[in-house]
Design an enzyme around this catalytic site. Structure first.
Site, PDB file in Angstrom:
ATOM      1  N   PHE A   1       0.941  -1.242   0.032  1.00  0.00           N
ATOM      2  CA  PHE A   1       0.197   0.031   0.007  1.00  0.00           C
ATOM      3  C   PHE A   1       0.919   1.251   0.042  1.00  0.00           C
ATOM      4  O   PHE A   1       1.700   1.512   1.027  1.00  0.00           O
ATOM      5  CB  PHE A   1      -0.622  -0.077   1.394  1.00  0.00           C
ATOM      6  CG  PHE A   1      -1.913   1.050   1.193  1.00  0.00           C
ATOM      7  CD1 PHE A   1      -2.942   1.118   0.388  1.00  0.00           C
ATOM      8  CD2 PHE A   1      -1.615   2.417   1.829  1.00  0.00           C
ATOM      9  CE1 PHE A   1      -3.981   2.365   0.177  1.00  0.00           C
ATOM     10  CE2 PHE A   1      -2.555   3.538   1.864  1.00  0.00           C
ATOM     11  CZ  PHE A   1      -3.517   3.493   0.930  1.00  0.00           C
TER      12      PHE A   1
ATOM     13  N   LYS B   1       2.551   9.647   8.672  1.00  0.00           N
ATOM     14  CA  LYS B   1       1.798   9.003   9.752  1.00  0.00           C
ATOM     15  C   LYS B   1       2.332   9.533  11.062  1.00  0.00           C
ATOM     16  O   LYS B   1       1.924  10.605  11.422  1.00  0.00           O
ATOM     17  CB  LYS B   1       1.654   7.530   9.694  1.00  0.00           C
ATOM     18  CG  LYS B   1       0.623   7.112   8.461  1.00  0.00           C
ATOM     19  CD  LYS B   1      -0.002   5.756   8.660  1.00  0.00           C
ATOM     20  CE  LYS B   1      -1.247   5.495   7.798  1.00  0.00           C
ATOM     21  NZ  LYS B   1      -0.891   5.213   6.606  1.00  0.00           N
TER      22      LYS B   1
ATOM     23  N   ASP C   1       9.234   2.824   1.796  1.00  0.00           N
ATOM     24  CA  ASP C   1       8.159   3.347   2.167  1.00  0.00           C
ATOM     25  C   ASP C   1       8.026   3.031   3.686  1.00  0.00           C
ATOM     26  O   ASP C   1       7.138   1.967   3.962  1.00  0.00           O
ATOM     27  CB  ASP C   1       6.628   2.926   1.588  1.00  0.00           C
ATOM     28  CG  ASP C   1       5.550   3.758   1.959  1.00  0.00           C
ATOM     29  OD1 ASP C   1       5.521   4.325   2.862  1.00  0.00           O
ATOM     30  OD2 ASP C   1       4.615   3.245   1.287  1.00  0.00           O
TER      31      ASP C   1
HETATM   32  C1  LIG Z   1      -0.906   5.363   5.114  1.00  0.00           C
HETATM   33  C2  LIG Z   1       0.142   4.781   3.976  1.00  0.00           C
HETATM   34  C3  LIG Z   1       0.255   5.593   2.980  1.00  0.00           C
HETATM   35  C4  LIG Z   1      -0.569   6.683   2.494  1.00  0.00           C
HETATM   36  O1  LIG Z   1      -0.722   7.736   3.379  1.00  0.00           O
HETATM   37  P1  LIG Z   1      -1.759   8.837   3.233  1.00  0.00           P
HETATM   38  O2  LIG Z   1      -1.258   9.945   4.430  1.00  0.00           O
HETATM   39  O3  LIG Z   1      -3.051   8.283   3.394  1.00  0.00           O
HETATM   40  O4  LIG Z   1      -1.487   9.468   1.791  1.00  0.00           O
HETATM   41  C5  LIG Z   1       1.254   5.127   2.281  1.00  0.00           C
HETATM   42  N1  LIG Z   1       2.018   4.256   2.385  1.00  0.00           N
HETATM   43  C6  LIG Z   1       1.998   3.583   3.762  1.00  0.00           C
HETATM   44  C7  LIG Z   1       2.960   2.382   3.959  1.00  0.00           C
HETATM   45  C8  LIG Z   1       0.932   3.839   4.464  1.00  0.00           C
HETATM   46  O5  LIG Z   1       0.820   3.049   5.566  1.00  0.00           O
END
Ligand SMILES: *Cc1c(COP(=O)(O)O)cnc(C)c1O
Length: 395
Positions: free
Chosen positions: A135, A249, A220
């Site tokens: 994701f 986050k 990421d």
């Molecule tokens: C939450 C998340 C995203 C996206 O972040 P947003 O602030 O919702 O755009 C991307 N990569 C990972 C691993 C995430 O947990």
């Protein structure tokens, strides 16, 4: 509740599957709803509220900055973003930073950076290899990067330049690598996709492959970073260093902020290549600076490790007690419980009733992502409520 539900229905685009609960106040790991019912929060704004709700150092940083200067523009220098940049760089293996406002801006920007690198140093290579069940966010390009059909199918055709291959399979990355590949992008632990753990050597093998091919490794760490998995960044736990890293986050202590970080060699943006109106906003950066400084000075990552290990012991005991728990897994305070059938929502609602907030990741999987400041006592409380909720569905 009914009134707010009605307003939501009437005025909101129906993107969110909401859990019934209207929250109006928070402190530490606790939230209160509009009827003043108190909850233990093991969702934490989706792994965002790293220091819990309304932590005094975050509140003070926001208040002070809001009373001084809220926003100018990146045409000028502002101090909070530079202080935050220094703190991030001095406490990571990366050398440079760019601030945006969200996670997806960080991953999307990381891919743009990798494409610039490809253009300048890899004969125009532009493809990024990502993994199935990953994701990376919700823009069109990051939907293509996110290897999950349910996010992609509604938006076909998607931007080109992404290859989704099996996670935990180094051969799949090798096979997918061509002379058009500029980078591999991975979550160290796949969070939204199920809290899927990497094999012992997977990240090291990927790092070695990227080195051998001269391509970039983008991690990421939007969810795994800033102490969540028990080290400040997950790459430390797995003994690899990325060329580019995405953060968001937990970084802002609840305020919206994202960051792209890069090693000097990969930091190829020049003026005009990328930008943001709000990115590096003084209030968001002041909150993030206070959050990160507190996390570092008080070894909150260490707390996430210790309390996470303790929580895992409790989850394993529940697994022994209830045979319909198929698996418990995770690292630090990024934990999941998988059931052998689709009972996650029913367990979630029972927990809600008893004052514990948890997150449903899949119809058969719950995720636990509490604030990193929680104590063993609060974990005991959560495990106790989970036990009761599981006993209820067992009958
Ligand atoms: C939450 C998340 C995203 C996206 O972040 P947003 O602030 O919702 O755009 C991307 N990569 C990972 C691993 C995430 O947990």
């Amino acid at each position: 509740m009914a009134k707010w539900e009605e307003l939501e229905k009437k005025y909101f685009m129906g993107t969110f599957k909401r859990v019934p609960g209207v929250f109006v106040k928070g402190k530490g790991a606790r939230l209160w709803d509009e009827n003043d019912k108190k909850y233990l929060d093991f969702v934490a704004g989706w792994a965002v509220d790293s220091l819990g709700h309304c932590h005094p150092v975050v509140v003070e940083a926001i208040t002070k900055q809001a009373q001084t200067l809220i926003q100018t523009s990146n045409q000028f220098y502002t101090i909070p973003q530079l202080q935050l940049a220094e703190l991030l760089v001095e406490n990571s293996c990366l050398d440079k930073v760019f601030f945006g406002n969200s996670g997806v801006e960080a991953t999307e920007g990381a891919v743009k950076l990798a494409r610039r690198y490809g253009k300048l140093k890899l004969n125009g290579a532009y493809e990024v290899i990502t993994t199935l069940n990953s994701f990376h966010g919700r823009t069109l390009a990051m939907t293509a990067a996110t290897g999950q059909a349910k996010f992609q199918e509604p938006y076909l055709p998607l931007p080109i330049g992404f290859v989704n291959v099996e996670y935990n399979n180094i051969e799949a990355i090798k096979v997918a690598t061509t002379n058009q590949t500029c980078a591999v992008m991975l979550e160290p632990v796949q969070a939204e996709g199920g809290v899927n753990m990497p094999g012992d050597n997977y990240l090291k093998e990927v790092r070695a492959w990227c080195d051998q091919q001269g391509i970039l490794l983008i991690l990421d760490e939007i969810q795994t970073g800033i102490g969540r998995v028990g080290t400040l960044f997950a790459y430390e736990h797995y003994g690899v260093e990325p060329d580019i890293m995405a953060l968001a986050k937990g970084l802002g202590g609840g305020m919206p902020i994202g960051a792209i970080m890069a090693k000097n060699e990969a930091s190829v943006f020049v003026p005009g290549d990328h930008g943001s109106t709000f990115g590096g906003n003084p209030v968001a950066c002041a909150a993030a600076y206070a959050t990160l400084k507190f996390i570092i000075e008080h070894d909150i990552a260490g707390n996430a490790k210790n309390v996470g290990d303790y929580f895992m012991v409790g989850l394993k005991k529940l697994k022994q007690k209830y045979p319909f728990i198929a698996d418990v897994r995770g690292l630090g305070l990024l934990l999941a419980m998988e059931f052998s059938s689709n009972i996650a929502q029913s367990v979630l609602l029972d927990c809600l009733e008893m004052g514990l907030l948890v997150n449903q990741l899949k119809p058969n999987t719950l995720r636990f992502i509490p604030p990193l400041i929680i104590s063993n006592g609060e974990v005991d409380e959560a495990v106790d409520i989970l036990d009761k909720a599981l006993a209820a569905v067992a009958h």
